[in-house]
Design a protein around this motif. Sequence first.
Motif, PDB file in Angstrom:
ATOM      1  N   ARG A 104      10.514  14.656  -6.225  1.00 26.51           N
ATOM      2  CA  ARG A 104       9.539  13.673  -5.888  1.00 26.51           C
ATOM      3  C   ARG A 104       8.962  12.944  -7.046  1.00 26.51           C
ATOM      4  O   ARG A 104       9.168  11.683  -7.115  1.00 26.51           O
ATOM      5  CB  ARG A 104       8.239  14.170  -5.091  1.00 26.51           C
ATOM      6  CG  ARG A 104       8.552  13.715  -3.577  1.00 26.51           C
ATOM      7  CD  ARG A 104       7.057  14.066  -2.726  1.00 26.51           C
ATOM      8  NE  ARG A 104       6.087  13.016  -2.780  1.00 26.51           N
ATOM      9  CZ  ARG A 104       6.520  11.946  -2.071  1.00 26.51           C
ATOM     10  NH1 ARG A 104       7.287  11.895  -1.234  1.00 26.51           N
ATOM     11  NH2 ARG A 104       5.343  10.526  -2.295  1.00 26.51           N
ATOM     12  N   MET A 118      10.103   9.187  -7.958  1.00 20.88           N
ATOM     13  CA  MET A 118       8.962   8.150  -8.614  1.00 20.88           C
ATOM     14  C   MET A 118       8.967   7.548  -9.771  1.00 20.88           C
ATOM     15  O   MET A 118       8.807   6.229  -9.805  1.00 20.88           O
ATOM     16  CB  MET A 118       7.622   8.894  -8.292  1.00 20.88           C
ATOM     17  CG  MET A 118       6.489   8.215  -8.028  1.00 20.88           C
ATOM     18  SD  MET A 118       6.388   7.674  -6.324  1.00 20.88           S
ATOM     19  CE  MET A 118       5.157   6.442  -6.134  1.00 20.88           C
ATOM     20  N   ILE A 140      11.718   4.907  -9.495  1.00 26.43           N
ATOM     21  CA  ILE A 140      11.367   3.636  -8.662  1.00 26.43           C
ATOM     22  C   ILE A 140      10.291   2.696  -9.480  1.00 26.43           C
ATOM     23  O   ILE A 140      10.618   1.550  -9.863  1.00 26.43           O
ATOM     24  CB  ILE A 140      10.822   4.179  -7.469  1.00 26.43           C
ATOM     25  CG1 ILE A 140      11.839   4.639  -6.471  1.00 26.43           C
ATOM     26  CG2 ILE A 140      10.100   3.125  -6.850  1.00 26.43           C
ATOM     27  CD1 ILE A 140      10.855   5.379  -5.233  1.00 26.43           C
ATOM     28  N   LEU A 153      17.108   4.302  -4.569  1.00 26.10           N
ATOM     29  CA  LEU A 153      15.921   5.104  -3.881  1.00 26.10           C
ATOM     30  C   LEU A 153      14.976   4.269  -3.179  1.00 26.10           C
ATOM     31  O   LEU A 153      14.380   4.946  -2.007  1.00 26.10           O
ATOM     32  CB  LEU A 153      15.068   5.857  -4.915  1.00 26.10           C
ATOM     33  CG  LEU A 153      15.789   7.074  -5.762  1.00 26.10           C
ATOM     34  CD1 LEU A 153      15.280   7.477  -7.043  1.00 26.10           C
ATOM     35  CD2 LEU A 153      16.073   8.108  -4.824  1.00 26.10           C
ATOM     36  N   ARG A 154      14.705   3.216  -3.640  1.00 21.81           N
ATOM     37  CA  ARG A 154      13.778   2.286  -2.989  1.00 21.81           C
ATOM     38  C   ARG A 154      14.314   1.800  -1.654  1.00 21.81           C
ATOM     39  O   ARG A 154      13.680   1.667  -0.674  1.00 21.81           O
ATOM     40  CB  ARG A 154      13.434   1.179  -4.138  1.00 21.81           C
ATOM     41  CG  ARG A 154      11.873   0.907  -3.949  1.00 21.81           C
ATOM     42  CD  ARG A 154      11.497   0.149  -5.238  1.00 21.81           C
ATOM     43  NE  ARG A 154      12.448  -1.116  -5.445  1.00 21.81           N
ATOM     44  CZ  ARG A 154      11.896  -2.263  -5.595  1.00 21.81           C
ATOM     45  NH1 ARG A 154      10.550  -2.572  -5.583  1.00 21.81           N
ATOM     46  NH2 ARG A 154      12.885  -3.189  -5.761  1.00 21.81           N
ATOM     47  N   GLU A 155      15.358   1.638  -1.501  1.00 25.21           N
ATOM     48  CA  GLU A 155      16.019   0.614  -0.616  1.00 25.21           C
ATOM     49  C   GLU A 155      16.436   1.755   0.781  1.00 25.21           C
ATOM     50  O   GLU A 155      16.833   1.519   1.594  1.00 25.21           O
ATOM     51  CB  GLU A 155      17.391  -0.021  -0.871  1.00 25.21           C
ATOM     52  CG  GLU A 155      17.134  -1.179  -1.941  1.00 25.21           C
ATOM     53  CD  GLU A 155      16.207  -2.128  -1.341  1.00 25.21           C
ATOM     54  OE1 GLU A 155      16.474  -2.434  -0.013  1.00 25.21           O
ATOM     55  OE2 GLU A 155      15.097  -2.361  -1.802  1.00 25.21           O
ATOM     56  N   SER A 156      16.514   3.250   0.297  1.00 27.78           N
ATOM     57  CA  SER A 156      17.096   3.985   1.160  1.00 27.78           C
ATOM     58  C   SER A 156      16.084   4.536   2.040  1.00 27.78           C
ATOM     59  O   SER A 156      14.842   4.594   1.872  1.00 27.78           O
ATOM     60  CB  SER A 156      17.917   5.076   0.459  1.00 27.78           C
ATOM     61  OG  SER A 156      17.054   5.710  -0.164  1.00 27.78           O
ATOM     62  N   LYS A 168      13.857   1.172   6.108  1.00 27.97           N
ATOM     63  CA  LYS A 168      13.581   0.635   4.705  1.00 27.97           C
ATOM     64  C   LYS A 168      12.382  -0.052   4.546  1.00 27.97           C
ATOM     65  O   LYS A 168      11.840  -0.641   5.490  1.00 27.97           O
ATOM     66  CB  LYS A 168      14.858  -0.437   4.537  1.00 27.97           C
ATOM     67  CG  LYS A 168      16.287   0.153   4.362  1.00 27.97           C
ATOM     68  CD  LYS A 168      17.366  -0.862   3.795  1.00 27.97           C
ATOM     69  CE  LYS A 168      18.577   0.002   3.670  1.00 27.97           C
ATOM     70  NZ  LYS A 168      19.716  -0.850   3.048  1.00 27.97           N
ATOM     71  N   PRO A 169      12.008  -0.189   3.340  1.00 27.16           N
ATOM     72  CA  PRO A 169      10.903  -0.963   2.958  1.00 27.16           C
ATOM     73  C   PRO A 169      10.700  -2.281   3.589  1.00 27.16           C
ATOM     74  O   PRO A 169       9.644  -2.584   4.384  1.00 27.16           O
ATOM     75  CB  PRO A 169      10.354  -0.935   1.539  1.00 27.16           C
ATOM     76  CG  PRO A 169      11.688  -0.344   0.955  1.00 27.16           C
ATOM     77  CD  PRO A 169      12.712   0.087   1.988  1.00 27.16           C
ATOM     78  N   ARG A 215       6.696   7.973   1.706  1.00 26.52           N
ATOM     79  CA  ARG A 215       7.959   7.470   1.574  1.00 26.52           C
ATOM     80  C   ARG A 215       8.481   6.469   0.473  1.00 26.52           C
ATOM     81  O   ARG A 215       9.604   6.143   0.183  1.00 26.52           O
ATOM     82  CB  ARG A 215       8.551   6.516   2.791  1.00 26.52           C
ATOM     83  CG  ARG A 215       8.409   7.224   4.070  1.00 26.52           C
ATOM     84  CD  ARG A 215       8.434   6.373   5.225  1.00 26.52           C
ATOM     85  NE  ARG A 215       8.496   6.996   6.652  1.00 26.52           N
ATOM     86  CZ  ARG A 215       8.301   6.316   7.702  1.00 26.52           C
ATOM     87  NH1 ARG A 215       8.501   5.004   7.657  1.00 26.52           N
ATOM     88  NH2 ARG A 215       8.268   7.002   8.885  1.00 26.52           N
ATOM     89  N   MET A 216       7.572   6.482  -0.458  1.00 23.24           N
ATOM     90  CA  MET A 216       7.497   5.919  -1.930  1.00 23.24           C
ATOM     91  C   MET A 216       8.207   4.320  -1.672  1.00 23.24           C
ATOM     92  O   MET A 216       9.321   4.155  -2.192  1.00 23.24           O
ATOM     93  CB  MET A 216       8.383   6.707  -2.799  1.00 23.24           C
ATOM     94  CG  MET A 216       7.845   7.967  -3.049  1.00 23.24           C
ATOM     95  SD  MET A 216       8.593   9.027  -4.295  1.00 23.24           S
ATOM     96  CE  MET A 216      10.014   9.665  -3.537  1.00 23.24           C
TER      97      MET A 216
END
Lengths: 249, 322
Positions: A196, A200, A203, A246-249, B2-3, B53-54
């Motif tokens: 994690r 982080m 990201i 990582l952000r989009e998934s 997704k965000p 979920r970051m």
Amino acid sequence: MAEPKLDTLQSIELAEGVQILLRPAGPLPRAWALLVDMLLVGVFFIAELLLMLLLSQVMGIYTGLGTSLLLVFITYWGYFILYEVLRNGQTPGKKMMGLRVVRTSGERVGWGASFLRNLVRFGDMMPLLPQWQLWVLAVGFYFFGVASCLVTRRFQRLGDLVADTVVVYTREEFLEGVTRLREGVTPAAPPMVLTREEQMAFIQFSERASSWSDSRKEEMVAPLAPLLGVRGRECVVRALAVGMWLRES
Amino acid sequence: MKPTAFEEKNDESWRELETALAALDRGKHIEDAARVPQLFRQVCGDLALAQHRMYGRRLCERLNVLVIGAYQHLGAAARRGSGAFVRFFASTFPRAVRREKGVVSLCLALFFVPFIAFITAAYFEPKWIFALLPPEAQAQMDAMYGKDSMEDFVRDKFGSSFAMFGFYIINNVSIHFRIFASGVMLGAGAVYGLGYQGIFLGAMFGYVHTSGNLHRLYTFCASHSSFELFGFILGAAAGVRIGLALVHPGRLPRVAAMREAGKRALPVLLGSTMMLVGAAVIEGFWSGSSVAAWMKHTVGILGWVLFAVYFIFAGRRTADEA
């Protein structure tokens, strides 16, 4: 004690089971806010002087004098208290600088806390400016306040410590600064399973990349070179791609 | 999810809360205030999800700001009404003073020992006073309480009681606040302030004892003396309480000790401030008026007796709610 942190964010867990982050403000923005407030207090004083002259004409000199003495008293000691309580922690100066007084629990500040922190202000402003000491109305250098701010984790002056309050930013500077990723970077999966904290880090790197120079970015990703198999400029692009993935998934 | 999808899905309710909070910030009355707690809980859940979920900084910051804003409005204390005022003076204040009896006794001694010592010293050896009071101060005392100053209490003829009241408020209450605040500096400021007042007042009284109109001085000072001196001493005690937390925090870390001391000192400070306001009212409107001297003396003595009884006995039967 908690391990040393890189930032000053204060994480507080609410009864609702969620963590909020407070960002305490340092001495400099607070000094600017104070300057604005002091100018405003000066304006109030001038207005009260004029009012005294007017009242003296209309209702006699002693009534005018008594009224304006009371008003000066309320302005000098009450300006900060009244604004902080009635305007949810914001004097005009603090509002201008985007600051707010809150309890360290994140709640809004009340009468008791505001009363305490603003009376102890007189201790914080020591040593007093001798030539500015106008009878009971003093202005000082704030040596004690600044010293206290610099040795406490949350930039608290003595008044904040006593009243259990902290001055925080109300808006997030970073909100606008967050990178919209440039064209040309296609999201790519990391080459291995990440924890994690590692996720982080990727990201946040991709989000904040636009605030650093290219050479700084290359320097920051240098330890990743063996992992990602590329170096320098390429490595930055790969790291951004992983962060984005990582952000989009 | 997704965000972007998460944001789209919840955007409507976030916006609703954002508008409600913006209206509340401006002090407006909003129609569907009952919705706010519900929206707050929902947005708390959203923030927890987004963090877990970051979903990235931008989204988390937006929700963070939203949660803090709603939390502050929901946590605002309900108005406590006039009952709180009565309860404060019936029990909270005297109890808080009794809890601090150590520092209160210390401050009483800090004031009264030099005060009485100087009056006594002046009685036997007036040189002590001349060492302390500059000639201008002596001249002023002569004008106010001298043997020959015969102009009577004429202030209210000019309607000036109100002006004097304003003066006493700004001068005395400011000094009170300053003695309290300087107590935070390891208690030294409050100790110095009290000792200074004790010595100086002692010298002034001593001066009038030797060469002034004693009757006039006591007639003027009697009625408000209990309010004013007790008030100053309690304010100083509140400051020393906080200063001591820095010097001697006990088992707490210093920062926590200061916070606790602040909680203990607050009722003492509030109550003593009200006493000084009372003193200013009496000093402005009553002490200088043409009321008979024996009445002023009676009020003065009653004041001391009643305050002593009040601080020793008031609020003892109240359950330990503090």
